[in-house]
Enzyme design. Structure first.
Site, PDB file in Angstrom:
ATOM      1  N   GLY A  49      46.030  48.939  37.686  1.00 51.77           N
ATOM      2  CA  GLY A  49      45.633  47.896  38.621  1.00 51.77           C
ATOM      3  C   GLY A  49      44.177  48.037  39.043  1.00 51.77           C
ATOM      4  O   GLY A  49      43.343  48.600  38.326  1.00 51.77           O
ATOM      5  N   GLU A  52      47.062  43.515  32.679  1.00 54.40           N
ATOM      6  CA  GLU A  52      46.771  42.219  33.279  1.00 54.40           C
ATOM      7  C   GLU A  52      45.271  42.101  33.534  1.00 54.40           C
ATOM      8  O   GLU A  52      44.629  41.124  33.174  1.00 54.40           O
ATOM      9  CB  GLU A  52      47.558  42.115  34.590  1.00 54.40           C
ATOM     10  CG  GLU A  52      47.305  40.889  35.418  1.00 54.40           C
ATOM     11  CD  GLU A  52      48.091  40.965  36.714  1.00 54.40           C
ATOM     12  OE1 GLU A  52      49.056  40.196  36.846  1.00 54.40           O
ATOM     13  OE2 GLU A  52      47.753  41.776  37.593  1.00 54.40           O
ATOM     14  N   GLY A  96      41.206  48.765  42.395  1.00 50.51           N
ATOM     15  CA  GLY A  96      41.011  49.493  43.641  1.00 50.51           C
ATOM     16  C   GLY A  96      40.517  50.903  43.396  1.00 50.51           C
ATOM     17  O   GLY A  96      40.343  51.346  42.247  1.00 50.51           O
TER      18      GLY A  96
END
Length: 644
Positions: free
Chosen positions: A219, A242, A221
């Site tokens: 992801g 993604e 961050g």
């Protein structure tokens, strides 16, 4: 001018284009860094000049990093946002009720557009200039944008020479677009937060779980960025994800990611959109090693599951002691969204050799708030269920939850919580009936697992073992170990043959005040099964204020005479000396010749303190260690075969 000459009917004045938008229309805006800033800004200016020309419109997107007129008070009557994700620009408006959040797996959104379940009247998107065949690329934002373009009644494309052309699903014919607007402007950039020490520590733990040849999804961050930064020593990684970030670009450039072991799309990094810097966008431009696919492909759990060793790495806001986590809200306060996290975590679980990893800091709010909690706050959205997570990682360690009961999960998660919150978590877990009502616990510094004492060894018989301190979560492993011991081995160690495997008795070994006692496990690791097997236990405990410690060890029968006991005793000696212990005492059966020989081989000068009823107390002072031809002092013995 060349584009206008080639497609003159596609270029209208912006005001004329916006006049085609009716009150109540649904307006789709491209995702994240692919947002057509000029178009959205021009629409905003149009409404400012003619506020009554467009009322009650619904603006639909996944994530905005740029202009967000729907979040501004002055456009309250003109636009209402409906977002599939909650970002920083929309969070406040959604939580005060001035905008909407639709919780949904992003993989399902394209089908909703195509079926008309969520009709799109106007799509505002950004593309590269058309090639000689008239095809433009959606570039860094394919995700749900391609489906929106296909479903919209009116498509307005902002042509930007800075938009990279990326192989994959993102090509759109000029003939399928209603209006073209040219604007050369910098693409929006997303700069990952620089990982701090805590995030780097989490990344190092996660790197232990990721195997060479795995296909990864990560992801965004500071924590995911730190994870990517910790994978530099891996080999032949693949990517099916993604989001494409700067960190993934760096791993591709360094050769860590070569996609050579992928089961599907071999040789290609597959993603759906990118949020990064201009350097990453330049790297993606016309790169044959990358494909951006529609999100109903990248995020489809059945597609994800086709990747062997699929490893999904995500984060969350909060996880409870049973293993369910929220990544989208705290109570009734929306923070982010479902996104693609659940799709990837579940797809990884279905993949051959797949792993799902949840990585998060143990605390928030300056360490005042624990992210590991007894139960999720009422109203929190459960993004991941109890069966969705294999590993949970904080800066304090790794908890493996798969196939464990709620009591074991609770203990594993408490063990990786911040030390300041562990006592509270233990008491709450007791109150909720999640763990034993009499579960012991050592608070403060003395109860923190000393990870730095872990070391790997190869015995003289060639056995590879991990020597590590016991953890409070090791009770199930200890129970298995003692159950496997023969009556003879039990009698030699405890001078009784009865197998007492009660929780209370096992706690004497598993719950340790490391300032007064040390219990070392000799462990054989089964990487394929993802579990450990205890083959030996050694321990010492301080005797009052004398700085002398009582020592004992026992090795499982099928691992005896393989050097395990010698390694345990050597390790205990080194740790005891570092703690200032002056010597050991041990009560052994007079007939236990193996122990006497072991002490002698280690170079100990033995003293018999007393002998009674077939039991002898031995004493050794560390200053009295003698060389015996095999070892010239215990430190040299320990250093001879270390594989730390």
């Amino acid at each position: 001018m060349e584009l206008k000459k080639r497609w003159p009917k596609k270029f209208w004045p912006e005001r004329a284009i916006f006049e085609r938008i009716h009150p109540g229309d649904r307006i789709f805006v491209g995702t994240g860094c692919g947002e057509p800033q000029h178009l959205v800004g021009a629409l905003k200016r149009y409404v400012e000049r003619s506020p009554n020309s467009l009322l009650g419109a619904e603006m639909i997107h996944v994530w905005t990093l740029g202009i967000a007129p729907c979040a501004e008070e002055q456009f309250r009557e003109n636009f209402r946002l409906n977002s599939f994700f909650v970002g920083s620009r929309s969070r406040e408006a959604i939580n005060r009720g001035d905008a909407d959040y639709t919780p949904i797996f992003l993989s399902e959104v394209p089908a909703l557009f195509r079926q008309g379940s969520i009709p799109i009247d106007v799509a505002l998107v950004q593309t590269s200039p058309p090639d000689r065949h008239g095809y433009m690329s959606l570039g860094i934002s394919v995700d749900i944008v391609k489906a929106a373009v296909e479903a919209a009644s009116i498509v307005v494309a902002q042509i930007n020479p800075r938009m990279p052309r990326i192989p994959g699903d993102g090509f759109v014919s000029v003939e399928d677009v209603d209006h073209l607007v040219f604007c050369d402007e910098p693409l929006l950039e997303y700069h990952d937060p620089v990982p701090g020490d805590m995030a780097r520590r989490i990344g190092e733990y996660v790197a232990r779980i990721v195997e060479d040849g795995s296909t990864i999804q990560v992801g965004y961050g500071s924590v995911p960025n730190a994870v990517l930064g910790s994978l530099g020593d891996k080999k032949h990684l693949g990517v099916h994800t993604e989001l494409f970030t700067d960190g993934l670009a760096d791993l591709m450039k360094s050769g860590v990611v070569d996609n050579s072991r992928k089961t599907i799309d071999r040789g290609k990094t597959v993603a759906s959109f990118s949020m990064g810097t201009a350097a990453t966008y330049e790297y993606l431009d016309d790169n044959p090693l990358v494909e951006f696919r529609s999100i109903d492909y990248t995020n489809n759990p059945l597609v994800i599951a086709r990747n062997r060793r699929m490893t999904a790495i995500n984060s969350c806001i909060e996880i409870d002691l049973s293993g369910q986590a929220t990544a989208e809200s705290l109570g009734g306060v929306h923070y982010s969204g479902i996104g693609g996290q659940a799709d990837f975590m579940r797809g990884a679980l279905l993949a051959p050799g797949g792993r799902s990893i949840l990585a998060l800091p143990s605390t928030a709010d300056g360490a005042r708030t624990s992210r590991i909690v007894p139960t999720l706050k009422p109203g929190s959205g459960v993004t991941l269920g109890r069966g969705d997570v294999h590993y949970v990682v904080t800066e304090h360690g790794i908890a493996y939850l798969h196939a464990k009961n709620v009591r074991e999960r609770a203990m594993d998660l408490i063990a990786i919580a911040h030390p300041d919150h562990r006592t509270w978590l233990v008491e709450e877990a007791k109150r909720l009936g999640l763990i034993y009502a009499d579960q012991a616990y050592v608070p403060g510094e003395a109860g923190i697992y000393p990870e730095g004492l872990e070391t790997r060894r190869t015995t003289k018989a060639g056995l590879h073992i991990l020597l590590r301190p016991v953890k409070i979560t090791d009770e199930p492993l200890l129970k298995e170990f003692f159950h496997e011991l023969s009556d003879e081995s039990l009698y030699r160690r405890f001078m009784r043959s009865k197998k007492e495997l009660s929780h209370r008795w096992l706690q004497e070994f598993a719950v340790v005040d490391y300032s007064k006692k040390m219990v070392i496990l000799a462990v054989v690791e089964d990487e394929k099964a993802g579990r450990e097997e205890v083959v030996g236990i050694g321990q010492y405990g301080l005797l009052g204020e004398s700085m002398t410690a009582e020592v004992a060890y026992v090795v499982r029968d099928d691992f005896q005479k393989k050097g395990v006991g010698r390694e345990l005793l050597a390790r205990l000696t080194v740790l005891a000396k570092k703690q200032g212990v002056l010597g050991f005492v041990a009560e052994v059966l007079s007939t236990n010749i193996q122990v006497f020989r072991m002490f002698q081989k280690m170079g100990f000068a033995l003293e018999t303190v007393w002998e009674e009823d077939g039991v002898r107390e031995l004493r050794v002072h560390f200053d009295d260690l003698v060389g015996n031809g095999e070892a010239d002092g215990i430190d040299r013995v320990w250093g001879g075969t270390s594989r730390s």
